[in-house]
Design a protein around this motif. Sequence first.
Motif, PDB file in Angstrom:
ATOM      1  N   ALA A  27       0.841  -1.201   0.000  1.00 49.02           N
ATOM      2  CA  ALA A  27       0.000   0.000   0.000  1.00 49.02           C
ATOM      3  C   ALA A  27       0.878   1.254   0.000  1.00 49.02           C
ATOM      4  CB  ALA A  27      -0.938   0.002   1.207  1.00 49.02           C
ATOM      5  N   ASN A  90       1.826  12.323  -8.889  1.00 46.60           N
ATOM      6  CA  ASN A  90       1.259  11.283  -8.025  1.00 46.60           C
ATOM      7  C   ASN A  90      -0.173  11.664  -7.654  1.00 46.60           C
ATOM      8  OD1 ASN A  90       1.689  13.379  -6.137  1.00 46.60           O
ATOM      9  ND2 ASN A  90       3.696  12.560  -5.613  1.00 46.60           N
ATOM     10  N   ALA A  91      -0.808  10.810  -6.880  1.00 50.81           N
ATOM     11  CA  ALA A  91      -2.199  11.074  -6.474  1.00 50.81           C
ATOM     12  C   ALA A  91      -2.286  12.404  -5.719  1.00 50.81           C
ATOM     13  CB  ALA A  91      -2.709   9.936  -5.589  1.00 50.81           C
ATOM     14  N   THR A  92      -1.290  12.672  -4.894  1.00 53.56           N
ATOM     15  CA  THR A  92      -1.277  13.915  -4.116  1.00 53.56           C
ATOM     16  C   THR A  92      -1.367  15.132  -5.030  1.00 53.56           C
ATOM     17  OG1 THR A  92       0.083  12.844  -2.438  1.00 53.56           O
ATOM     18  CG2 THR A  92       0.085  15.251  -2.454  1.00 53.56           C
ATOM     19  N   HIS A 120      -6.594   9.920   3.592  1.00 54.93           N
ATOM     20  CA  HIS A 120      -5.146  10.133   3.592  1.00 54.93           C
ATOM     21  C   HIS A 120      -4.924  11.647   3.622  1.00 54.93           C
ATOM     22  CE1 HIS A 120      -1.077  10.286   1.877  1.00 54.93           C
ATOM     23  NE2 HIS A 120      -0.955   9.023   2.220  1.00 54.93           N
ATOM     24  N   SER A 122      -3.364  13.460   1.910  1.00 58.57           N
ATOM     25  CA  SER A 122      -3.352  14.089   0.589  1.00 58.57           C
ATOM     26  C   SER A 122      -4.758  14.334   0.036  1.00 58.57           C
ATOM     27  CB  SER A 122      -2.504  13.291  -0.401  1.00 58.57           C
ATOM     28  OG  SER A 122      -3.073  12.045  -0.614  1.00 58.57           O
ATOM     29  N   VAL A 170     -10.887   3.260  -1.577  1.00 56.69           N
ATOM     30  CA  VAL A 170     -10.397   2.276  -0.603  1.00 56.69           C
ATOM     31  C   VAL A 170      -9.450   3.015   0.352  1.00 56.69           C
ATOM     32  CG1 VAL A 170      -8.945   0.227  -0.281  1.00 56.69           C
ATOM     33  CG2 VAL A 170     -10.593   0.296  -2.183  1.00 56.69           C
ATOM     34  N   ASN A 172      -6.437   3.608   2.860  1.00 54.33           N
ATOM     35  CA  ASN A 172      -5.108   3.005   2.975  1.00 54.33           C
ATOM     36  C   ASN A 172      -4.861   2.438   4.367  1.00 54.33           C
ATOM     37  OD1 ASN A 172      -5.011   5.851   3.778  1.00 54.33           O
ATOM     38  ND2 ASN A 172      -2.856   5.451   4.178  1.00 54.33           N
ATOM     39  N   ASP A 197     -10.396   9.568  -4.581  1.00 53.97           N
ATOM     40  CA  ASP A 197      -8.988   9.228  -4.406  1.00 53.97           C
ATOM     41  C   ASP A 197      -8.859   7.731  -4.707  1.00 53.97           C
ATOM     42  OD1 ASP A 197      -6.508   8.475  -3.531  1.00 53.97           O
ATOM     43  OD2 ASP A 197      -6.704   9.306  -1.520  1.00 53.97           O
ATOM     44  N   ALA A 199      -6.036   6.049  -5.127  1.00 54.65           N
ATOM     45  CA  ALA A 199      -4.668   5.549  -4.897  1.00 54.65           C
ATOM     46  C   ALA A 199      -4.634   4.087  -4.460  1.00 54.65           C
ATOM     47  CB  ALA A 199      -3.945   6.425  -3.865  1.00 54.65           C
ATOM     48  N   HIS A 222       3.305   4.630  -8.943  1.00 54.10           N
ATOM     49  CA  HIS A 222       4.182   3.750  -8.154  1.00 54.10           C
ATOM     50  C   HIS A 222       3.427   2.715  -7.334  1.00 54.10           C
ATOM     51  CE1 HIS A 222       3.745   5.508  -4.040  1.00 54.10           C
ATOM     52  NE2 HIS A 222       3.390   6.584  -4.707  1.00 54.10           N
ATOM     53  N   LYS A 223       2.115   2.895  -7.167  1.00 52.30           N
ATOM     54  CA  LYS A 223       1.332   1.893  -6.435  1.00 52.30           C
ATOM     55  C   LYS A 223       0.700   0.870  -7.374  1.00 52.30           C
ATOM     56  CE  LYS A 223       0.133   5.152  -2.773  1.00 52.30           C
ATOM     57  NZ  LYS A 223       0.751   4.871  -1.475  1.00 52.30           N
TER      58      LYS A 223
HETATM   59  N1  PMP Z   1      -4.395   8.448  -1.021  1.00 50.66           N
HETATM   60  C1  PMP Z   1      -4.274   7.249  -0.466  1.00 50.66           C
HETATM   61  C2  PMP Z   1      -5.497   6.511  -0.035  1.00 50.66           C
HETATM   62  C3  PMP Z   1      -2.999   6.694  -0.318  1.00 50.66           C
HETATM   63  O1  PMP Z   1      -2.867   5.497   0.229  1.00 50.66           O
HETATM   64  C4  PMP Z   1      -1.865   7.430  -0.756  1.00 50.66           C
HETATM   65  C5  PMP Z   1      -0.455   6.883  -0.596  1.00 50.66           C
HETATM   66  N2  PMP Z   1      -0.155   6.320   0.634  1.00 50.66           N
HETATM   67  C6  PMP Z   1      -2.076   8.673  -1.331  1.00 50.66           C
HETATM   68  C7  PMP Z   1      -3.341   9.153  -1.455  1.00 50.66           C
HETATM   69  C8  PMP Z   1      -0.951   9.526  -1.792  1.00 50.66           C
HETATM   70  O2  PMP Z   1      -0.199   8.895  -2.765  1.00 50.66           O
HETATM   71  P1  PMP Z   1       1.166   9.577  -3.228  1.00 50.66           P
HETATM   72  O3  PMP Z   1       2.009   9.680  -2.000  1.00 50.66           O
HETATM   73  O4  PMP Z   1       1.711   8.614  -4.225  1.00 50.66           O
HETATM   74  O5  PMP Z   1       0.807  10.885  -3.813  1.00 50.66           O
END
Ligand code: PMP
Length: 408
Positions: A27, A90-92, A120, A122, A170, A172, A197, A199, A222-223
């Motif tokens: 994760a 990235n998702a962030t 999360h 982010s 989902v 994390n 989200d 991710a 990357h995930k």
């Molecule tokens: N949302 C969730 C639910 C995540 O698990 C994560 C990564 N742990 C993120 C957002 C952020 O992903 P990233 O650090 O790759 O931007």
Amino acid sequence: EREKEIARIKADFPIFKSADFFYLDNAATTQKPYTVLEAMKNYYETENANPLRGLYELSLKATEAYEKARVSVQNFLNAKSAEEIIFVRNATEGLNLVAQSYGRAFLKEGDEILITIMEHHSNLIPWQQIAKEKGAKLTFLEPNEEGLISLESFKKALNDKVKIVAMAEVSNVLGNRQDIETFVKLTHENNAIFVCDGAQSVPHRKVDVQAMDVDFLAFSGHKVYGPMGIGAVYGKKELLEKMPPFLFGGEMIEYVTKEDATWAELPHKFEAGTVNVGGAVGLEAAIQYIEKLGFSFIEEREKELSEYLMAGMKEIPHVHILGSEKGKNHHGIMTFTIDGVHPHDIAEIMDSHKVCIRAGHHCAQPLMKFMGTPSTSRVSLGLYNTKEDVDAFLAALKTIRGAMGYGE
Ligand code: PMP
């Protein structure tokens, strides 16, 4: 037979070639298959140039590679058009793009942004900050003991001030899938938009943005077995078109004078500066790898291994699985505590057994507070994990209370 098949999958990942460790922190990030590394190497060896601006053949090749990767992401998420896919880091960054662009342009004082306590950081902090700036209010949904947002609580939280709903498909930490389709429908009936989200869902199930009808969805490469530094945010074209750019600079403009500028067409309006072609090519190869295995295989496999893992954890005294223990629809993410043992000690003892797991607040401090624990440990599965990995984890888990000086 199935275990042999998985062992063959593991052989596709060079990091496991001479591995003396058991990787169960998927994760956080996933390992990369040879095909991803080769695709990136091949790109840098034969096609690398600054894309989108050069008029020579090499630059056109780089542009083609980049735009082909975009079409792969489009098909992966089943978006209507490639213009609806914006490459980000990235998702962030994807979630920040939506908050900073859509939020700043359309939120008004007194509006509400509805999120969950499980987000999360982010998918929390970008909304906190834009809410502060615009005088909007952030409101929170809380999960039930299964880690799910109930329909009743969702309906109760909606009102005509809510303009944006943002939620992870989902979590994390808890690993359950929320009933996104129902929530999206209610959100739209409330004349609000739904930001998802993705991710932790995109790596584990077929995410179809049209079927879900989400307005935005972000994920990280990357995930999903791709490289770091590349991800994407999907947005409905009609929304992206009316949104201002998020970052300003080269590549995102149409025409520039001393005083002002006009913006490039989608998706380039949102991709300022030199883009990450190598990363996009790697992400495309990762998508191809996943699709070759197929999500029906991946989901079935991860469910089977999750059940095996959960059953093993439940047999060990003093181990408590949070949330997902009762959840039916979790995605290989098990967060747990052990009576009397600090999660950092758990992770350290696990490390001495060569088992890689995560300990801490999992970038979800409000959820930790809600659950009444400052930190937890988390074990999370990927498509290459074997029963042997899980057995190594369970064997180590059994030693932990003893190692901390407790007699059973
Ligand atoms: N949302 C969730 C639910 C995540 O698990 C994560 C990564 N742990 C993120 C957002 C952020 O992903 P990233 O650090 O790759 O931007």
